[in-house]
Design a protein around this motif. Structure first.
Motif, mmCIF file in Angstrom:
data_model
loop_
_atom_site.group_PDB
_atom_site.id
_atom_site.type_symbol
_atom_site.label_atom_id
_atom_site.label_comp_id
_atom_site.label_asym_id
_atom_site.label_seq_id
_atom_site.Cartn_x
_atom_site.Cartn_y
_atom_site.Cartn_z
ATOM 1 N N SER A 109 -2.231 -9.678 1.420
ATOM 2 C CA SER A 109 -1.040 -10.434 1.075
ATOM 3 C C SER A 109 -0.044 -9.591 0.325
ATOM 4 C CB SER A 109 -1.422 -11.658 0.234
ATOM 5 O OG SER A 109 -1.865 -11.270 -1.042
ATOM 6 N N LEU A 110 -0.516 -8.560 -0.362
ATOM 7 C CA LEU A 110 0.387 -7.719 -1.130
ATOM 8 C C LEU A 110 1.206 -6.808 -0.233
ATOM 9 C CD1 LEU A 110 -1.824 -6.784 -4.176
ATOM 10 C CD2 LEU A 110 -0.007 -8.483 -4.047
ATOM 11 N N SER A 111 0.790 -6.670 1.008
ATOM 12 C CA SER A 111 1.603 -5.854 1.902
ATOM 13 C C SER A 111 2.965 -6.486 2.122
ATOM 14 C CB SER A 111 0.902 -5.663 3.245
ATOM 15 O OG SER A 111 0.719 -6.906 3.893
ATOM 16 N N ALA A 112 3.085 -7.767 1.767
ATOM 17 C CA ALA A 112 4.381 -8.429 1.857
ATOM 18 C C ALA A 112 5.358 -7.884 0.839
ATOM 19 C CB ALA A 112 4.208 -9.930 1.643
ATOM 20 N N CYS A 113 4.872 -7.049 -0.065
ATOM 21 C CA CYS A 113 5.745 -6.471 -1.079
ATOM 22 C C CYS A 113 6.543 -5.293 -0.551
ATOM 23 C CB CYS A 113 4.913 -6.011 -2.278
ATOM 24 S SG CYS A 113 3.947 -7.329 -2.995
ATOM 25 N N GLN A 114 6.331 -4.934 0.711
ATOM 26 C CA GLN A 114 7.115 -3.835 1.261
ATOM 27 C C GLN A 114 8.595 -4.188 1.205
ATOM 28 O OE1 GLN A 114 5.384 -3.441 5.188
ATOM 29 N NE2 GLN A 114 4.576 -1.464 4.603
ATOM 30 N N PRO A 115 9.393 -3.362 0.567
ATOM 31 C CA PRO A 115 10.822 -3.615 0.531
ATOM 32 C C PRO A 115 11.480 -3.211 1.839
ATOM 33 C CG PRO A 115 10.297 -1.630 -0.661
ATOM 34 C CD PRO A 115 8.989 -2.227 -0.242
ATOM 35 N N LYS A 116 12.789 -3.452 1.896
ATOM 36 C CA LYS A 116 13.537 -3.165 3.122
ATOM 37 C C LYS A 116 13.463 -1.685 3.481
ATOM 38 C CE LYS A 116 17.924 -3.498 2.689
ATOM 39 N NZ LYS A 116 19.251 -4.123 2.503
ATOM 40 N N ILE A 117 13.741 -0.821 2.501
ATOM 41 C CA ILE A 117 13.591 0.618 2.687
ATOM 42 C C ILE A 117 12.633 1.095 1.611
ATOM 43 C CG2 ILE A 117 14.723 2.857 2.661
ATOM 44 C CD1 ILE A 117 15.544 1.204 5.012
ATOM 45 N N VAL A 118 11.536 1.703 1.985
ATOM 46 C CA VAL A 118 10.548 2.124 1.003
ATOM 47 C C VAL A 118 10.397 3.628 1.035
ATOM 48 C CG1 VAL A 118 9.257 -0.025 1.170
ATOM 49 C CG2 VAL A 118 8.589 1.885 2.595
ATOM 50 N N ILE B 172 8.866 -0.960 -12.899
ATOM 51 C CA ILE B 172 8.523 -0.510 -11.554
ATOM 52 C C ILE B 172 9.664 0.326 -10.997
ATOM 53 C CG2 ILE B 172 7.925 -1.261 -9.215
ATOM 54 C CD1 ILE B 172 6.800 -3.833 -10.441
ATOM 55 N N LYS B 173 9.353 1.362 -10.261
ATOM 56 C CA LYS B 173 10.375 2.224 -9.663
ATOM 57 C C LYS B 173 11.024 1.504 -8.480
ATOM 58 C CE LYS B 173 9.643 6.609 -9.561
ATOM 59 N NZ LYS B 173 9.133 7.980 -9.239
ATOM 60 N N THR B 174 12.349 1.519 -8.443
ATOM 61 C CA THR B 174 13.066 0.852 -7.362
ATOM 62 C C THR B 174 14.061 1.797 -6.703
ATOM 63 O OG1 THR B 174 14.708 0.024 -8.935
ATOM 64 C CG2 THR B 174 12.883 -1.446 -8.381
ATOM 65 N N SER C 62 15.043 -2.566 -4.029
ATOM 66 C CA SER C 62 13.704 -2.720 -3.452
ATOM 67 C C SER C 62 12.738 -1.748 -4.123
ATOM 68 C CB SER C 62 13.749 -2.465 -1.947
ATOM 69 O OG SER C 62 14.210 -1.158 -1.686
ATOM 70 N N TYR C 63 11.465 -2.057 -4.023
ATOM 71 C CA TYR C 63 10.445 -1.226 -4.646
ATOM 72 C C TYR C 63 10.269 0.116 -3.925
ATOM 73 C CZ TYR C 63 8.674 -5.417 -7.075
ATOM 74 O OH TYR C 63 8.539 -6.526 -7.858
ATOM 75 N N MET D 163 2.008 -0.266 -1.951
ATOM 76 C CA MET D 163 2.047 -0.883 -3.268
ATOM 77 C C MET D 163 3.120 -0.216 -4.125
ATOM 78 S SD MET D 163 -0.097 -3.355 -3.379
ATOM 79 C CE MET D 163 -0.282 -3.629 -5.147
ATOM 80 N N PRO D 164 3.705 -0.941 -5.071
ATOM 81 C CA PRO D 164 4.789 -0.378 -5.884
ATOM 82 C C PRO D 164 4.341 0.823 -6.710
ATOM 83 C CG PRO D 164 4.742 -2.768 -6.069
ATOM 84 C CD PRO D 164 3.482 -2.372 -5.355
ATOM 85 N N GLU D 165 5.294 1.709 -6.914
ATOM 86 C CA GLU D 165 5.079 2.859 -7.775
ATOM 87 C C GLU D 165 5.672 2.548 -9.146
ATOM 88 O OE1 GLU D 165 6.210 7.632 -7.942
ATOM 89 O OE2 GLU D 165 6.630 6.432 -6.150
ATOM 90 N N ILE D 166 4.995 2.913 -10.203
ATOM 91 C CA ILE D 166 5.516 2.628 -11.538
ATOM 92 C C ILE D 166 6.707 3.527 -11.843
ATOM 93 C CG2 ILE D 166 3.325 1.780 -12.434
ATOM 94 C CD1 ILE D 166 2.919 4.490 -13.795
#
Length: 734
Positions: free
Chosen positions: A19-28, A551-553, A558-559, A569-572
């Motif tokens: 479910s956390l894969s939904a955290c993928q932002p538009k451009i990662v 969190i780094k954006t 976006s993350y 997963m997000p990078e700090i």
């Protein structure tokens, strides 16, 4: 009808990583192996597997909890935290001082909500009031047990929350699941979670929200000063030293064979495959047996005996890099070889640290029972004993499919006897034996300690803070040992690597006080909405990472992400990384709990922690993870397996109120086998001092005493009954 081996999901509580894969932002920006590449992610606004969606920045949004509306500013009185006053929802005076400014640029004072909970409060529209006393989950619940009308949510152990839920003191969350889409979807995706927290198989009640500190991964592992192993064992010719000590009189006797041979699988040195190596005792003898027969020998002689043994027993497999027997990716060490190595270590302090003393095996805080119990956990790994590192009490499922209690089995005490023999030889730290002596907490920085059994990230981070890495000092996780495990696959057992230290549902959680919320629907719905939000994609990140400010954006908000176990997963943020080193010496868990207020409960991802693991820590963990992936290290399965021995025991079993009342009367099983700080544990005492408990003078007597005079037999009958009911319940799940 689901098959049992699939329904076993009950047993470990997998965090819904998917479910956390939904955290993928538009451009990662995906970070792998130190490099970065910009990739196009899934379309913005896609539906996540938990029902949540992403907004225009690509960051996840929680699904609205249907019907869980409440008055803005509804107050929740929170007796919740994680084991100390520093790890609550609010800043304590010591942590905040005169005011503390964090990486989000904001200043916090004593009594202020921590950033994670400010964010929750702002997003959900509720207000939190601090009632937390700063106790362990067990003690916190006990403090409020007779005054539950004073709190709305509180911490507790799973057992106590279930027991008091059955007694009518806690809200049955299951009644509201249709109003909690995120939590419901999480449970449906992971039936193991639902069934692990089911308080009664007839009524299907749930009295608490579960906590996961990672899942489906190894937890504790052996750690060694690998540079010391290399210094003693590697190289051409004989080992020499200007000075060494005589070994103590031998007490420990061989565990492995003294003749014949044992063949085991190892990972190849390059990590690409599996191969077999043979321990040839006919050629080399057993190293412990040889040292014992040699009588009084000094450290130099001991090292050369071990070198010769490795060369002969393994037919030159390790070459002059003999240390690889213990620290290599192709390691194959066992308990006897470890004892021989410990003898070499403690007898050669002048070579290793330039003093007259080295401590061999130690626990992180030798004066803290909560850490001292790691010694008997390690004993189980060394000597092939199940139940000493169980997810619930000392229980395990046997090859017969029935529940067993290690405290009632002589094999467990025989393993402790072997550990006590190490104590008598001075191979286990003085501080462990005598808790009033110098604490082990300074061993590494003072070059006094060699080996432990602990968490990788929090301990290998000491390479960056306590060791002189420029001089080659290195404290690293090493492969788990070969032992004889009676998994039922053969009459005489199987020599293999197995770890019982496998992440699952934790033993703590948060419940809702029925007397606290009373007839106030606003309070009840606010508490339920908090739980539901915590299991949304957004909530899971917040409860692991803290707010977006940490969190780094990317420029579009976006993350920035990295690939963690196949999931983005997000990078700090850089400022967060710098701050956790400045304020918590790189210890992610302490930083998150002390300053951010995250990882206190609910679902904690290991992705944040991984980013804070030292390079040395990542090296050792990679070896172990590779061995697990290749099947060289086995572990409890997330299934009710055909061979029940590999089934992970549930964190909680659905005992009835009457059974709980009966179990609460077995006070010896609770008070004399405690794993809490400042309390007693007989298993620890046996390692340190031998049999001192009345009615116990050997392994058989100890096991019988627990079964008989301590009501262990009755306890196990009740647990077995609950286990059978749970299995029957599984069979009915469609």
């Amino acid at each position: 009808m689901k098959k049992r081996n699939l329904l076993a999901l009950l047993l470990t509580g997998i965090m819904a990583v998917g479910s956390l894969s939904a955290c993928q932002p538009k451009i990662v920006t995906t970070v792998e192996g130190g490099g970065t590449t910009t990739v196009q992610a899934d379309a913005v606004g896609a539906q996540a597997s938990d029902g949540s969606s992403t907004d225009t920045t690509g960051n996840p949004q929680a699904v609205e909890a249907t019907g869980l509306t409440f008055a803005p500013g509804t107050v929740l009185r929170m007796a919740t935290g994680y084991n100390s006053i520093k790890t609550g929802l609010f800043f304590d005076a010591e942590t905040a001082g005169e005011g503390i400014t964090l990486a989000d640029g904001k200043t916090y004072n004593a009594g202020d909500l921590k950033p994670t909970w400010v964010e929750v409060q702002n997003k959900l529209g509720m207000t939190f009031e601090d009632k937390y006393q700063g106790n362990s989950a067990s003690a916190e619940f006990d403090y409020w047990k007779e005054q539950l009308d004073q709190v709305d949510m509180l911490s507790g152990t799973a057992v106590k929350l279930n027991e008091n839920g059955v007694a009518g003191s806690l809200v049955n969350i299951a009644e509201y699941l249709d109003m909690m889409p995120n939590f419901k979807a999480y449970l449906e995706t992971n039936p193991i979670v639902r069934l692990s927290i089911t308080g009664d198989t007839d009524t299907e009640v749930i009295y608490y929200s579960p906590y996961f500190d990672g899942v489906n991964d190894i937890e504790r592992m052996p750690l060694m000063r690998t540079d010391w192993v290399q210094k003693l064992l590697d190289g051409e010719g004989e080992f020499t030293a200007d000075a060494s000590k005589n070994l103590a009189t031998a007490v420990y006797e061989p565990y492995m064979p003294t003749s014949g041979s044992v063949t085991v699988d190892v990972v190849t040195a390059d990590g690409s495959a599996v191969e077999s190596v043979t321990k040839n005792y006919d050629n080399a003898g057993n190293i412990v047996d040889q040292m014992n027969a040699a009588g009084s020998i000094d450290g130099v002689t001991a090292v050369n005996m071990l070198r010769t043994y490795i060369d002969t027993a393994y037919d030159g497999y390790y070459g002059t890099a003999r240390s690889d027997l213990f620290i290599g990716q192709n390691a194959a060490w066992d308990a006897d070889e470890m004892v021989a190595l410990l003898r070499c270590v403690v007898a050669n302090p002048q070579t290793l640290n330039g003093t007259d003393s080295v401590q061999g095996l130690f626990s992180r805080e030798d004066d803290n029972n909560q850490r001292r119990v790691d010694m008997f956990r390690f004993a189980g790994t060394l000597f092939g004993v199940r139940g000493l590192e169980s997810r619930q009490d000392y229980l395990y499922v046997g090859a017969d499919g029935s529940m067993h209690d290690a405290r009632q089995e002589a094999d467990a005490y025989l393993a402790l006897d072997r550990m006590n023999a190490m104590v008598k030889e001075g191979l286990i730290s003085e501080a462990f034996v005598n808790a009033s002596s110098e604490s082990s907490s300074t061993y590494l920085e003072n070059d006094l300690g060699f080996m432990s059994y602990d968490y990788n990230q929090t301990q290998t981070i000491l390479n960056n803070t306590k060791l002189q890495t420029e001089d080659g000092e290195k404290y690293m996780a090493v492969m788990v040992p070969v032992a004889l495990w009676n998994d039922g696959s053969s009459a005489d057992g199987t020599y293999m690597r197995f770890t019982e230290s496998w992440r699952s549902v934790k033993t703590d959680g948060w419940g809702i006080s029925k007397a606290g919320v009373g007839d106030d629907q606003d309070k009840l719905y606010a508490a339920l909405k908090l739980i539901d939000f915590a299991y949304s994609a957004e909530g899971q990140i917040l409860m692991s990472y803290g707010p977006d400010a940490f969190i780094k954006t990317n420029a579009d908000g976006s993350y920035v992400t990295f690939n963690f176990n196949g999931v983005e997963m997000p990078e700090i943020a850089d400022a967060t990384y710098e701050e956790l080193w400045d304020k918590a010496s790189g210890n992610y868990t302490n930083y998150a709990r002390w300053y951010l207020g995250s990882t206190l409960s609910f679902a904690k991802s290991q992705a944040f922690e991984y980013q804070c693991t030292s390079e040395v820590g990542k090296e050792g963990a990679a070896h172990i993870s590779n061995a697990i992936a290749l099947g060289v290290i086995r572990h409890p399965e997330l299934a009710v397996t055909e061979n029940g021995w590999y089934t992970s025991v549930p964190t909680v079993l659905p005992t009835t109120k009457q059974e709980n009342d009966t179990l609460s009367g077995y006070t010896d099983l609770t008070s004399k086998f405690s794993q809490n700080k400042g309390e007693q544990n007989i298993l620890v005492d046996i390692i340190a001092s031998g049999y001192t408990e009345e009615g116990m003078s050997n392994a058989e007597e100890a096991a019988n005493a627990v079964a008989g005079t301590m009501s262990g037999k009755q306890y196990l009958t009740l647990k077995e009954d609950a286990w059978e009911r749970l299995l029957d319940y599984y069979e009915t799940v469609e």
